[in-house]
Design a protein around this motif. Structure first.
Motif, short mmCIF file in Angstrom:
data_model
loop_
_atom_site.label_atom_id
_atom_site.label_comp_id
_atom_site.label_asym_id
_atom_site.label_seq_id
_atom_site.Cartn_x
_atom_site.Cartn_y
_atom_site.Cartn_z
N GLY A 181 -6.04 33.64 -2.91
CA GLY A 181 -6.51 33.47 -4.28
C GLY A 181 -5.54 32.68 -5.13
O GLY A 181 -4.59 32.05 -4.63
N GLY A 182 -5.77 32.69 -6.44
CA GLY A 182 -4.94 31.91 -7.35
C GLY A 182 -3.63 32.61 -7.68
O GLY A 182 -3.60 33.80 -7.96
N THR A 183 -2.55 31.83 -7.66
CA THR A 183 -1.22 32.33 -7.99
C THR A 183 -0.67 31.57 -9.19
O THR A 183 -0.82 30.33 -9.26
CB THR A 183 -0.25 32.15 -6.81
OG1 THR A 183 -0.74 32.88 -5.68
CG2 THR A 183 1.15 32.66 -7.16
N THR B 298 -7.77 28.94 -10.36
CA THR B 298 -7.85 30.02 -11.35
C THR B 298 -6.50 30.71 -11.42
O THR B 298 -6.03 31.27 -10.44
CB THR B 298 -8.92 31.04 -10.97
OG1 THR B 298 -10.18 30.36 -10.91
CG2 THR B 298 -9.00 32.14 -12.00
N GLU B 299 -5.87 30.67 -12.58
CA GLU B 299 -4.55 31.29 -12.71
C GLU B 299 -4.70 32.80 -12.77
O GLU B 299 -5.68 33.33 -13.26
CB GLU B 299 -3.87 30.79 -13.99
CG GLU B 299 -3.56 29.30 -13.96
CD GLU B 299 -2.70 28.89 -15.13
OE1 GLU B 299 -2.14 29.79 -15.79
OE2 GLU B 299 -2.61 27.69 -15.41
N SER B 300 -3.69 33.49 -12.25
CA SER B 300 -3.67 34.95 -12.24
C SER B 300 -2.84 35.46 -13.38
O SER B 300 -1.70 35.03 -13.58
CB SER B 300 -3.09 35.46 -10.91
OG SER B 300 -3.87 35.04 -9.83
N PHE C 181 -1.58 27.61 -8.33
CA PHE C 181 -1.81 27.04 -6.99
C PHE C 181 -2.40 28.11 -6.08
O PHE C 181 -2.47 29.30 -6.42
CB PHE C 181 -0.49 26.52 -6.40
CG PHE C 181 0.57 27.58 -6.24
CD1 PHE C 181 0.67 28.33 -5.08
CD2 PHE C 181 1.46 27.84 -7.27
CE1 PHE C 181 1.63 29.32 -4.94
CE2 PHE C 181 2.44 28.82 -7.14
CZ PHE C 181 2.52 29.55 -5.97
N ARG C 182 -2.81 27.65 -4.90
CA ARG C 182 -3.25 28.55 -3.83
C ARG C 182 -2.25 28.43 -2.69
O ARG C 182 -1.99 27.33 -2.19
CB ARG C 182 -4.66 28.20 -3.37
CG ARG C 182 -5.69 28.38 -4.47
CD ARG C 182 -7.12 28.23 -3.95
NE ARG C 182 -8.06 28.25 -5.05
CZ ARG C 182 -8.51 29.34 -5.65
NH1 ARG C 182 -8.10 30.53 -5.22
NH2 ARG C 182 -9.36 29.27 -6.65
#
Length: 423
Positions: free
Chosen positions: A352-354, A419-421, A369-370
């Protein structure tokens, strides 16, 4: 590395998952004294149900042998809280061997030769719902002179499970240290963690010390982390759930992915809890000692696992890893600390998104990023694009690029949407 491994802790004197099954079977034997197999469903089960507040059914043929050692065998056993939709325990076969003195004592003596469970299925949520209805007084555990054996067990924790659990306890006494061998395979989404451990418990009670040593491997699609590990902690069960206090985990690990096979040291410390389908490590301390691709760092934060994996860490990189793209000057030659913040929410395999934030000497870098895409880029960057697959922004008071000095620099990186976490 063995394909097998750490199982989640069982807990308080009356609260071990498979020891609970042993208690059920011992009570069956107490009530079974003098009975015939045909009377099990009526005379025996009614006493056990009354003692534990449970409904117990036996669907298969039962056996009762008196030669040598009295032995009771039950098949297709199901144990549930009255009115509950989900059984807390199911087993294909339960075997109980006990001395004549236990039968003659009619329940006053709780000594058993051996307990065996084949194919047990233990539901943690159903267990916790039942435990919430029980008195707080501790339940007496039996002595098992020839031990406990579990074959092909399964522990259900909501969105994760521990499959193929094999447990061998040579002997069990409620007031003595316990040694065991345990193996299994933790599964959550696309992540699998086989493990095999030797375990030691100071005694089967609340707050007892637990030690584990053996092998564990995190398997997540294109990468894996085999580890030779040692762990310790203290058993816990309370209103906040099951778990371990003072958890310490240390491992000689390797990151294996594509053409990369890099060793590193890993250390974890914190408090582990399970409740209502959620695993939580909080507070959590992390230490990593890497060399080239894997960084060396110290961080603190928390980790949650339910429908998704959520992780938040804040710490400091010891140095910029050699396998990562070189930093421009003056950042590259600076010896200042490299504090970072990392947040992740998504699939347990880290696809997922990091979100990542780095700082050094007034320079700030925010990126999304992923991880799988970045790892793939790191392996092939000599023949691919020179820019990493991420979206972010770099703000620096000064940079040196190709011999030119730039002041008041702002650089934006644009790649595929991420997608940012946690931001």
């Amino acid at each position: 590395m063995s394909d097998a491994a750490p199982a989640s802790p069982a807990v308080r004197r009356r609260r071990w998952p498979f020891v609970l099954a042993a208690v059920v079977v011992v009570l069956l034997a107490m009530a079974y004294w003098g009975s015939r197999p045909s009377r099990v469903a009526t005379a025996v089960l009614s006493r056990v149900e009354a003692a534990l507040g449970l409904e117990i059914t036996v669907g298969g043929a039962s056996e009762y042998r008196l030669r040598d050692r009295p032995t009771l065998v039950l098949r297709e056993v199901e144990v549930r809280q009255p009115g509950a939709a989900t059984p807390l325990l199911q087993a294909k076969r339960i075997l109980l061997s006990l001395p004549w003195s236990t039968l003659r004592a009619r329940g006053a003596e709780r000594v058993v030769h051996r307990v065996e469970l084949d194919g047990p299925r233990f539901d943690l949520a159903a267990y916790q719902a039942w435990k919430a209805t029980r008195p707080t007084a501790p339940t007496r555990l039996p002595t098992l002179t020839d031990g406990l054996q579990v074959a092909d067990g399964r522990i259900l924790g909501g969105n994760w499970s521990i499959e193929h659990v094999d447990l061998d306890v040579p002997s069990f006494h409620p007031d003595r240290p316990v040694a065991a061998e345990v193996s299994g395979r933790y599964v959550s989404g696309r992540v699998a963690v086989p493990f095999a451990f030797r375990a030691a418990l100071t005694r089967p009670s609340r707050g007892a010390g637990l030690g584990l040593v053996g092998g564990v491997e995190v398997q997540a699609g294109t990468w894996r982390l085999p580890m030779a590990a040692i762990a310790s902690g203290r058993l816990h069960e309370g209103d906040d759930g099951l778990g371990l206090d003072r958890l310490r985990y240390a491992a000689d690990a390797r990151y294996v992915g594509g053409s990369v096979d890099e060793p590193f040291a890993l250390g974890l410390a914190g408090r582990l809890r399970y409740r209502d389908g959620r695993l939580q490590l909080a507070p959590l301390g992390v230490g990593i000692g890497g060399t080239t691709l894997v960084p060396s760092l110290h961080a603190g934060g928390r980790l949650l696992l339910d429908d998704e994996l959520a992780m938040a860490l804040e710490g400091t990189l010891a140095q910029w890893p050699r396998a990562w793209p070189a930093l421009p000057e003056p950042l590259g030659s600076s010896v200042s600390p490299l504090p970072f913040e990392l947040q992740y929410r998504g699939a347990p395999d880290l696809s997922g998104g990091t979100a990542l934030r780095l700082e050094r000497d007034g320079t700030h870098f925010d990126a999304a990023f992923r991880l799988p895409a970045v790892l793939e880029w790191l392996e092939s960057r000599t023949s691919g694009t020179p820019l990493p697959p991420l979206r972010g922004k770099l703000v620096a008071p000064r940079l040196e690029i190709a011999g030119a000095q730039l002041h008041g620099v702002e650089i934006e990186f644009e790649d595929e949407p991420v997608t940012e976490s946690g931001r």
